[in-house]
Write an enzyme that holds these catalytic residues in place. Structure first.
Site, PDB file in Angstrom:
ATOM      1  N   MET A  61     -12.058 -34.215 -15.072  1.00 53.45           N
ATOM      2  CA  MET A  61     -10.888 -34.801 -15.745  1.00 53.45           C
ATOM      3  C   MET A  61     -11.064 -36.312 -15.883  1.00 53.45           C
ATOM      4  O   MET A  61     -10.083 -37.033 -16.078  1.00 53.45           O
ATOM      5  CB  MET A  61      -9.622 -34.476 -14.948  1.00 53.45           C
ATOM      6  N   GLY A  62     -12.301 -36.786 -15.745  1.00 52.05           N
ATOM      7  CA  GLY A  62     -12.543 -38.233 -15.848  1.00 52.05           C
ATOM      8  C   GLY A  62     -12.291 -38.912 -14.520  1.00 52.05           C
ATOM      9  O   GLY A  62     -12.465 -38.282 -13.470  1.00 52.05           O
ATOM     10  N   HIS A  79     -16.232 -40.934 -10.191  1.00 52.51           N
ATOM     11  CA  HIS A  79     -16.688 -41.682  -9.008  1.00 52.51           C
ATOM     12  C   HIS A  79     -18.002 -41.067  -8.528  1.00 52.51           C
ATOM     13  O   HIS A  79     -18.555 -40.177  -9.199  1.00 52.51           O
ATOM     14  CB  HIS A  79     -15.602 -41.678  -7.920  1.00 52.51           C
ATOM     15  N   HIS A 104     -18.510 -37.249  -8.678  1.00 50.94           N
ATOM     16  CA  HIS A 104     -18.894 -36.704  -9.991  1.00 50.94           C
ATOM     17  C   HIS A 104     -20.349 -37.048 -10.295  1.00 50.94           C
ATOM     18  O   HIS A 104     -21.094 -36.227 -10.835  1.00 50.94           O
ATOM     19  CB  HIS A 104     -17.993 -37.270 -11.094  1.00 50.94           C
ATOM     20  N   GLN A 163      -2.971 -27.600 -15.505  1.00 48.16           N
ATOM     21  CA  GLN A 163      -3.159 -27.428 -14.064  1.00 48.16           C
ATOM     22  C   GLN A 163      -2.299 -28.371 -13.231  1.00 48.16           C
ATOM     23  O   GLN A 163      -2.402 -28.400 -12.017  1.00 48.16           O
ATOM     24  CB  GLN A 163      -4.636 -27.561 -13.687  1.00 48.16           C
ATOM     25  N   LYS A 195     -15.739 -30.210  -2.478  1.00 48.96           N
ATOM     26  CA  LYS A 195     -14.518 -30.923  -2.069  1.00 48.96           C
ATOM     27  C   LYS A 195     -13.310 -30.047  -2.440  1.00 48.96           C
ATOM     28  O   LYS A 195     -12.334 -29.977  -1.723  1.00 48.96           O
ATOM     29  CB  LYS A 195     -14.486 -32.271  -2.783  1.00 48.96           C
ATOM     30  N   MET A 210     -14.205 -38.543  -1.430  1.00 48.64           N
ATOM     31  CA  MET A 210     -13.873 -39.327  -2.620  1.00 48.64           C
ATOM     32  C   MET A 210     -12.964 -38.526  -3.542  1.00 48.64           C
ATOM     33  O   MET A 210     -13.166 -37.327  -3.731  1.00 48.64           O
ATOM     34  CB  MET A 210     -15.148 -39.711  -3.361  1.00 48.64           C
ATOM     35  N   SER A 211     -11.973 -39.208  -4.093  1.00 52.76           N
ATOM     36  CA  SER A 211     -11.019 -38.561  -4.993  1.00 52.76           C
ATOM     37  C   SER A 211     -10.339 -39.641  -5.819  1.00 52.76           C
ATOM     38  O   SER A 211     -10.096 -40.749  -5.315  1.00 52.76           O
ATOM     39  CB  SER A 211      -9.962 -37.813  -4.176  1.00 52.76           C
ATOM     40  N   ARG A 213      -7.454 -39.683  -6.459  1.00 52.07           N
ATOM     41  CA  ARG A 213      -6.128 -39.895  -5.851  1.00 52.07           C
ATOM     42  C   ARG A 213      -6.163 -40.873  -4.682  1.00 52.07           C
ATOM     43  O   ARG A 213      -5.112 -41.353  -4.257  1.00 52.07           O
ATOM     44  CB  ARG A 213      -5.532 -38.558  -5.431  1.00 52.07           C
TER      45      ARG A 213
HETATM   46  P1  AMP Z   1     -11.914 -33.746 -10.862  1.00 55.90           P
HETATM   47  O1  AMP Z   1     -12.042 -34.917  -9.906  1.00 55.90           O
HETATM   48  O2  AMP Z   1     -10.718 -32.897 -10.576  1.00 55.90           O
HETATM   49  O3  AMP Z   1     -12.047 -34.174 -12.264  1.00 55.90           O
HETATM   50  O4  AMP Z   1     -13.135 -32.808 -10.526  1.00 55.90           O
HETATM   51  C1  AMP Z   1     -14.255 -32.599 -11.321  1.00 55.90           C
HETATM   52  C2  AMP Z   1     -15.352 -32.026 -10.452  1.00 55.90           C
HETATM   53  O5  AMP Z   1     -15.779 -33.020  -9.528  1.00 55.90           O
HETATM   54  C3  AMP Z   1     -14.906 -30.814  -9.613  1.00 55.90           C
HETATM   55  O6  AMP Z   1     -15.964 -29.881  -9.553  1.00 55.90           O
HETATM   56  C4  AMP Z   1     -14.658 -31.445  -8.260  1.00 55.90           C
HETATM   57  O7  AMP Z   1     -14.792 -30.538  -7.199  1.00 55.90           O
HETATM   58  C5  AMP Z   1     -15.759 -32.496  -8.230  1.00 55.90           C
HETATM   59  N1  AMP Z   1     -15.474 -33.532  -7.238  1.00 55.90           N
HETATM   60  C6  AMP Z   1     -14.350 -34.273  -7.117  1.00 55.90           C
HETATM   61  N2  AMP Z   1     -14.431 -35.078  -6.030  1.00 55.90           N
HETATM   62  C7  AMP Z   1     -15.641 -34.832  -5.470  1.00 55.90           C
HETATM   63  C8  AMP Z   1     -16.318 -35.336  -4.315  1.00 55.90           C
HETATM   64  N3  AMP Z   1     -15.778 -36.247  -3.517  1.00 55.90           N
HETATM   65  N4  AMP Z   1     -17.545 -34.848  -4.031  1.00 55.90           N
HETATM   66  C9  AMP Z   1     -18.113 -33.906  -4.836  1.00 55.90           C
HETATM   67  N5  AMP Z   1     -17.537 -33.401  -5.926  1.00 55.90           N
HETATM   68  C10 AMP Z   1     -16.310 -33.852  -6.237  1.00 55.90           C
END
Ligand code: AMP
Length: 286
Positions: free
Chosen positions: A31-32, A35, A38, A62, A150, A185-186, A188
């Site tokens: 979703m962009g 970090h 990704h 979602q 994660k 990492m997130s 959020r």
């Molecule tokens: P999102 O952050 O929801 O856009 O997630 C996109 C993809 O990146 C998903 O497969 C997540 O599980 C993955 N992802 C997000 N945070 C991490 C992280 N800290 N380490 C590894 N993969 C991540």
């Protein structure tokens, strides 16, 4: 293999490109707000595939009402810069009308693994995830898709969808990438105040300690109860903390874990107003 990044914002443009290539396509849906987590998925795809496709789409389906859909960070230019640095071939960034045209009424839902844990507290969330990922799989036509562990429940739900629907796609779950103090990492994490950020590493530390204790055959109920207490004493408010069998996410029937089975110790918690999730995967002994 191509070396320059192409940005496609329409399905038609992507399909035209897709018809011209025949190597292995690695796909990283996001979703962009990119970090290092990704980036690690993009690197895994780069190592294993001829072409790397990154999708960026903030998926309204979602998010529940009151969640952060509106304020989710969107910055296509900086996302493309990171993508280029990681050797991505294609960034697919459609707009919402293209994915969910007027009158859209078809959804795909996994009905078992999506029920507990986050599924219980975010109704409709996994239906939104499976629907968008299936739609993206249909557009992108990847050979291998890369996801982060994660979001372990998300990975197992999607893996089940792929198996149940017989999709010809290999699913790879890559380890969570963490800050030096252990916080996963997130996007959020940016919502955390300084004070909240200081508390946050306790989440993973506690998960790790809990997993170590459970490995020794201690009571699941007792161990999770003391972990919960420890976190709540520091002002971390738990939504759930559970140990579940892999890959079906079922609960263990007894109060001790089976050493020959893999488990996920999964957690969702609020620090202030920010909801964080994390987990620890317990591999079987043998
Ligand atoms: P999102 O952050 O929801 O856009 O997630 C996109 C993809 O990146 C998903 O497969 C997540 O599980 C993955 N992802 C997000 N945070 C991490 C992280 N800290 N380490 C590894 N993969 C991540």
């Amino acid at each position: 293999m191509s070396n320059t990044l192409n940005l496609f914002q329409s399905i038609k443009e992507y399909r035209t490109w897709r018809k011209t290539v025949s190597g292995r396509i690695g796909f990283v849906p996001t979703m962009g707000a990119l970090h290092e987590g990704h980036a690690s998925l993009l690197r895994a795809a780069r190592r294993q595939c001829d072409y790397v496709v990154l999708s960026i789409f903030v998926n309204s389906e979602q998010f529940s009402p009151g969640e952060d859909f509106e304020k989710y960070p969107r910055n296509l230019i900086s996302e493309c810069q990171l993508a280029e640095k990681e050797g991505v071939d294609i960034v697919f960034a459609p707009n919402s009308d293209m994915i969910y045209p007027e009158g859209f009424s078809t959804y795909v839902e996994e009905t078992q693994l999506s029920q507990p844990l986050c599924g219980k507290f975010r109704p409709g969330h996994f239906r939104g995830v499976t629907t968008i990922v299936l739609k993206l799989f249909n557009i992108i036509q990847p050979d291998i898709a890369f996801f982060g562990m994660k979001d372990a429940q998300q990975f197992f739900v999607l893996e089940k969808m792929v198996a149940d629907l017989g999709l010809p796609i290999e699913m790879k779950g890559e380890p969570a990438v963490r800050e030096v103090d252990g916080l996963a990492m997130s996007s959020r994490n940016a919502y955390l105040s300084n004070e909240d950020r200081e508390k946050a590493p306790l989440i993973y530390r506690t998960l790790k300690e809990t997993a170590e204790i459970l490995k020794t055959g201690e009571s699941v109920r007792g161990t999770l109860k003391s972990a919960r207490k420890k976190l709540e004493e520091k002002g971390i408010k738990l939504q759930y903390l559970q140990a579940r069998r892999l890959p079906d996410l079922s609960l263990e029937q007894t109060d001790v874990l089976d050493k020959n089975v893999a488990y996920v110790i999964a957690l969702a918690a609020f620090i202030g107003k920010t909801r964080l999730i994390d987990n620890f995967i317990l591999e079987p002994c043998s």
